[in-house]
Design a protein around this motif. Structure first.
Motif, PDB file in Angstrom:
ATOM      1  N   PRO A  50      43.328  57.443  41.554  1.00  0.00           N
ATOM      2  CA  PRO A  50      42.031  57.077  40.959  1.00  0.00           C
ATOM      3  C   PRO A  50      41.590  55.691  41.422  1.00  0.00           C
ATOM      4  CG  PRO A  50      43.785  56.922  39.336  1.00  0.00           C
ATOM      5  CD  PRO A  50      44.393  57.484  40.571  1.00  0.00           C
ATOM      6  N   LEU A  51      40.298  55.481  41.432  1.00  0.00           N
ATOM      7  CA  LEU A  51      39.730  54.187  41.804  1.00  0.00           C
ATOM      8  C   LEU A  51      39.616  53.305  40.574  1.00  0.00           C
ATOM      9  CD1 LEU A  51      36.864  55.451  44.123  1.00  0.00           C
ATOM     10  CD2 LEU A  51      39.095  54.569  44.804  1.00  0.00           C
ATOM     11  N   GLY A  52      39.581  52.009  40.792  1.00  0.00           N
ATOM     12  CA  GLY A  52      39.341  51.078  39.701  1.00  0.00           C
ATOM     13  C   GLY A  52      40.604  50.699  38.957  1.00  0.00           C
ATOM     14  N   VAL A  53      40.413  50.341  37.698  1.00  0.00           N
ATOM     15  CA  VAL A  53      41.520  49.885  36.865  1.00  0.00           C
ATOM     16  C   VAL A  53      41.555  50.665  35.563  1.00  0.00           C
ATOM     17  CG1 VAL A  53      41.480  47.531  37.782  1.00  0.00           C
ATOM     18  CG2 VAL A  53      40.155  48.072  35.754  1.00  0.00           C
ATOM     19  N   CYS A  54      42.709  50.681  34.954  1.00  0.00           N
ATOM     20  CA  CYS A  54      42.870  51.249  33.622  1.00  0.00           C
ATOM     21  C   CYS A  54      42.297  50.221  32.649  1.00  0.00           C
ATOM     22  CB  CYS A  54      44.355  51.495  33.347  1.00  0.00           C
ATOM     23  SG  CYS A  54      44.736  51.930  31.644  1.00  0.00           S
ATOM     24  N   THR A  55      41.320  50.600  31.861  1.00  0.00           N
ATOM     25  CA  THR A  55      40.676  49.618  30.986  1.00  0.00           C
ATOM     26  C   THR A  55      41.471  49.322  29.723  1.00  0.00           C
ATOM     27  OG1 THR A  55      39.347  51.369  30.021  1.00  0.00           O
ATOM     28  CG2 THR A  55      38.346  50.085  31.796  1.00  0.00           C
ATOM     29  N   VAL A  56      42.592  49.992  29.527  1.00  0.00           N
ATOM     30  CA  VAL A  56      43.460  49.647  28.404  1.00  0.00           C
ATOM     31  C   VAL A  56      44.306  48.436  28.780  1.00  0.00           C
ATOM     32  CG1 VAL A  56      45.326  50.428  26.902  1.00  0.00           C
ATOM     33  CG2 VAL A  56      43.487  51.995  27.493  1.00  0.00           C
ATOM     34  N   CYS A  57      44.948  48.487  29.968  1.00  0.00           N
ATOM     35  CA  CYS A  57      45.821  47.385  30.385  1.00  0.00           C
ATOM     36  C   CYS A  57      45.173  46.482  31.425  1.00  0.00           C
ATOM     37  CB  CYS A  57      47.136  47.928  30.931  1.00  0.00           C
ATOM     38  SG  CYS A  57      46.965  48.817  32.504  1.00  0.00           S
TER      39      CYS A  57
END
Length: 106
Positions: A50-57
């Motif tokens: 997946p692209l981007g970042v995990c918005t939890v961590c």
């Protein structure tokens, strides 16, 4: 002397005449067990690279964790992150869309 009515004052005053004399408690819905949450997260579609970042961590999807889990709304998270989040909340961390069938309230 003329008495005047102050709406702001009347809206912020406590109402002692209609205050209940007993307190009522509301039952919280049962929180899902960690196993129930994991089963639900396992059932979510996996997203490879997946692209981007995990918005939890707020960390990217790097080589040690290349797969993400996709919530029904389309947002993608690390498996561990979304599992921990769903054990506390019943919504997507970004858009607050309902994620599971569990009724969780804080």
């Amino acid at each position: 002397m003329v008495d005047s009515f102050d709406l702001d004052l009347s809206l912020t005053m406590e109402d002692y005449h209609n205050a209940p004399t007993t307190t009522t408690t509301t039952k919280r819905p049962k929180s899902p067990s960690p196993e129930e949450v994991q089963v639900h997260v396992f059932a979510m579609p996996s997203v490879v690279d997946p692209l981007g970042v995990c918005t939890v961590c707020m960390e990217g999807f790097h080589s040690s964790c290349r797969n993400g889990k996709q919530a029904p709304c389309g947002h993608v998270y690390h498996f561990d992150c979304i599992t921990k989040w769903l054990s506390l909340h019943n919504s997507c961390p970004l858009c607050r869309c309902k994620v599971s069938g569990h009724e969780i309230s804080l």
